[in-house]
Design an enzyme around this catalytic site. Structure first.
Site, PDB file in Angstrom:
ATOM      1  N   HIS A 171       1.026  -1.380  -0.044  1.00 15.80           N
ATOM      2  CA  HIS A 171       0.105  -0.053  -0.033  1.00 15.80           C
ATOM      3  C   HIS A 171       0.916   1.342   0.182  1.00 15.80           C
ATOM      4  CE1 HIS A 171      -3.553  -2.226   0.177  1.00 15.80           C
ATOM      5  NE2 HIS A 171      -3.370  -2.766   1.321  1.00 15.80           N
ATOM      6  N   ASP A 207      -2.319 -10.764  -2.677  1.00 21.93           N
ATOM      7  CA  ASP A 207      -2.821 -10.221  -1.172  1.00 21.93           C
ATOM      8  C   ASP A 207      -4.202  -9.996  -1.621  1.00 21.93           C
ATOM      9  OD1 ASP A 207      -1.947  -8.789   1.643  1.00 21.93           O
ATOM     10  OD2 ASP A 207      -3.630  -7.728   0.657  1.00 21.93           O
ATOM     11  N   HIS A 209      -6.131  -7.488  -0.584  1.00 19.33           N
ATOM     12  CA  HIS A 209      -6.235  -5.961  -1.120  1.00 19.33           C
ATOM     13  C   HIS A 209      -5.347  -5.577  -2.172  1.00 19.33           C
ATOM     14  CE1 HIS A 209      -6.507  -6.222   3.423  1.00 19.33           C
ATOM     15  NE2 HIS A 209      -7.621  -5.326   3.222  1.00 19.33           N
ATOM     16  N   ASP A 296      -4.697 -12.744   3.516  1.00 21.34           N
ATOM     17  CA  ASP A 296      -6.136 -12.487   3.880  1.00 21.34           C
ATOM     18  C   ASP A 296      -7.168 -12.728   3.033  1.00 21.34           C
ATOM     19  OD1 ASP A 296      -4.415 -10.679   2.274  1.00 21.34           O
ATOM     20  OD2 ASP A 296      -4.728  -9.026   3.443  1.00 21.34           O
ATOM     21  N   TYR A 335      -4.248 -12.152   8.292  1.00 18.93           N
ATOM     22  CA  TYR A 335      -4.327 -11.856   9.589  1.00 18.93           C
ATOM     23  C   TYR A 335      -5.102 -12.648  10.614  1.00 18.93           C
ATOM     24  CZ  TYR A 335      -3.058  -7.502   7.132  1.00 18.93           C
ATOM     25  OH  TYR A 335      -2.112  -6.998   6.411  1.00 18.93           O
TER      26      TYR A 335
HETATM   27  N1  Q9C Z   1     -11.512  -3.514  10.059  1.00 21.36           N
HETATM   28  C1  Q9C Z   1      -2.336  -5.209   4.163  1.00 21.36           C
HETATM   29  O1  Q9C Z   1      -2.987  -6.303   3.969  1.00 21.36           O
HETATM   30  N2  Q9C Z   1      -8.071  -1.360   6.770  1.00 21.36           N
HETATM   31  N3  Q9C Z   1      -3.001  -4.051   4.581  1.00 21.36           N
HETATM   32  C2  Q9C Z   1      -8.338  -2.231   8.039  1.00 21.36           C
HETATM   33  C3  Q9C Z   1      -9.899  -3.297   9.591  1.00 21.36           C
HETATM   34  C4  Q9C Z   1      -6.721  -1.376   6.366  1.00 21.36           C
HETATM   35  C5  Q9C Z   1      -4.487  -3.947   4.812  1.00 21.36           C
HETATM   36  C6  Q9C Z   1      -9.719  -2.199   8.267  1.00 21.36           C
HETATM   37  C7  Q9C Z   1      -6.332  -2.510   5.958  1.00 21.36           C
HETATM   38  C8  Q9C Z   1      -4.975  -2.617   5.165  1.00 21.36           C
HETATM   39  C9  Q9C Z   1      -1.070  -5.425   3.758  1.00 21.36           C
HETATM   40 ZN    ZN Z   2      -4.051  -7.346   2.563  1.00 21.68          ZN
END
Ligand code: Q9C
Ligand code: ZN
Length: 371
Positions: A171, A207, A209, A296, A335
């Site tokens: 990101h 990933d 995201h 994730d 996670y």
């Molecule tokens: N309720 C990576 O997987 N938003 N970043 C989280 C949680 C941010 C993910 C919301 C997610 C970032 C590297």
């Molecule tokens: Zn991610």
């Protein structure tokens, strides 16, 4: 397979993040990397090594030097400005509409980085989910060293190598951190490979995201192709980038390939997307692929909504390796802590063409039952 790991990630010691205005237990915690390290050690087929120092030049080849300096001093500024917080999170972000009607030249001349550290965090940050603490900068530098040492193994002839990067990176854009990421480990490596070999490089980002930072960094570059499979940004972070229509511009036209998936995406959906991604890699020359590896996408992940199982990671690793290119595999997100080690073992064993037999994890089965 060689695994590059540094205990310096422990300095990024996070227990809380902010989410839509409230504090919640952090997702991107030290336990993640420790779970993966422990599982790979137990496997017996992986050898762990420390990273070597690569200095700051590979970082500033990708990131704005002022971002690097901000991250370096941010925590001491929190203390110097007597801000009574356990971690730094921004006060105000400069929404692009704040400058509507101003010319790019006027913005360039008149908008500047403030001195208040809550404003500075907004100037350089994307969101409130990347808490910054005393050891964050050192851990982020160590993650870059892990990534570059993994790259060295492959440049020296290894077919595959795995860097247990933490914090993750995809990101982070040229001039922005966020989404648990500070420096873009995969982008730094892809650029370093392209520079040292003169070859084209592909980045495959699996990933959950979209890797907005990696896309931004290479948007106009013809020498690095970015291919990402991720949740449709209409419903998932980072919300504003990751659509299929984003294909790159200038020399980079056609070099950015986004494959957004629906909520509930299954193993079969994912394998179909993987085959499309592999085809896109095959369409560009080059002998090395950088993999941004996230778990994730797993069915039990607390912040994702895909339905993948451990066995599909083995198959994805196998198919990606079957391309016949060397792989620099770098850890991004994931996670659901109990499954991380098995999911990493499955993917990496697949990438080496080895079989995968699940090992028991205390207190956890894939169906989520406590045994
Ligand atoms: N309720 C990576 O997987 N938003 N970043 C989280 C949680 C941010 C993910 C919301 C997610 C970032 C590297
Ligand atoms: Zn991610």
């Amino acid at each position: 397979m060689q695994v590059v790991y540094s205990p310096r990630h422990l300095a990024h010691d996070i227990d809380t993040e902010t989410f839509m205005g409230i504090a919640i237990p952090a997702n991107e915690v030290a336990e993640r990397a420790e779970r993966i390290r422990t599982a790979l050690e137990a496997d017996g087929g992986f050898t762990s090594m420390d990273p070597t120092a690569h200095g700051e030049a590979p970082i500033t080849a990708i990131h704005d030097e002022r971002l690097v300096r901000f991250l370096e001093v941010a925590w001491s500024e929190v203390r110097a400005q007597a801000i009574p917080r356990a971690f730094l999170s921004a006060d105000t972000y400069p929404n692009i509409a704040m400058f509507e009607g101003m010319s790019p030249d006027a913005i360039e001349r008149l908008v500047r980085e403030p001195s208040h550290v809550g404003g500075r965090a907004g100037f350089w940050g994307l969101d409130s989910a990347a808490p910054l603490v005393a050891g964050t900068y050192d851990a982020a530098c160590a993650a870059v060293d892990v990534a570059l040492t993994t790259m060295d193994l492959v440049l020296d002839g290894a077919t595959t190598a795995y860097g247990l990067c933490r914090p993750p990176g995809h990101h982070a854009a040229r001039s922005m951190y966020g989404g648990y990421c500070f420096f873009n480990n995969a982008a730094i490596v892809a650029h370093a490979i392209a520079t040292s070999t003169g070859e084209r490089v592909s980045i495959l980002d699996v990933d959950y995201h979209h890797g907005n930072g990696t896309q931004q960094i290479f948007w106009r570059r013809g020498d690095i192709r970015y291919i990402s499979i991720h949740a449709d940004p209409a419903r998932a972070y980072p919300y504003f980038l990751g659509h299929a229509e984003e294909t790159g511009e200038g020399d980079g036209a056609g070099e950015n390939v986004n494959i957004p998936l629906r909520a509930g995406a299954t193993d079969a959906d994912y394998l179909e997307a993987t085959d499309r991604a592999i085809e896109a890699i095959g369409g560009a020359p080059g002998s090395i692929v950088v993999v941004s590896l996230g778990f994730d996408t797993y069915g039990l992940d607390p912040i994702g909504d895909f339905a993948l199982t451990t066995s599909v990671y083995h198959e994805v690793g196998r198919r990606v390796a079957a391309l016949g290119r060397r792989l620099v595999i770098l850890q991004e997100g994931g996670y659901h802590r109990p499954s991380l080690g098995e999911n990493a073992r499955a993917w990496l064993r697949g990438a080496e063409g080895r079989s995968f037999e699940p090992l028991p994890v205390a207190g956890f089965t894939e169906q989520g039952t406590v045994v």
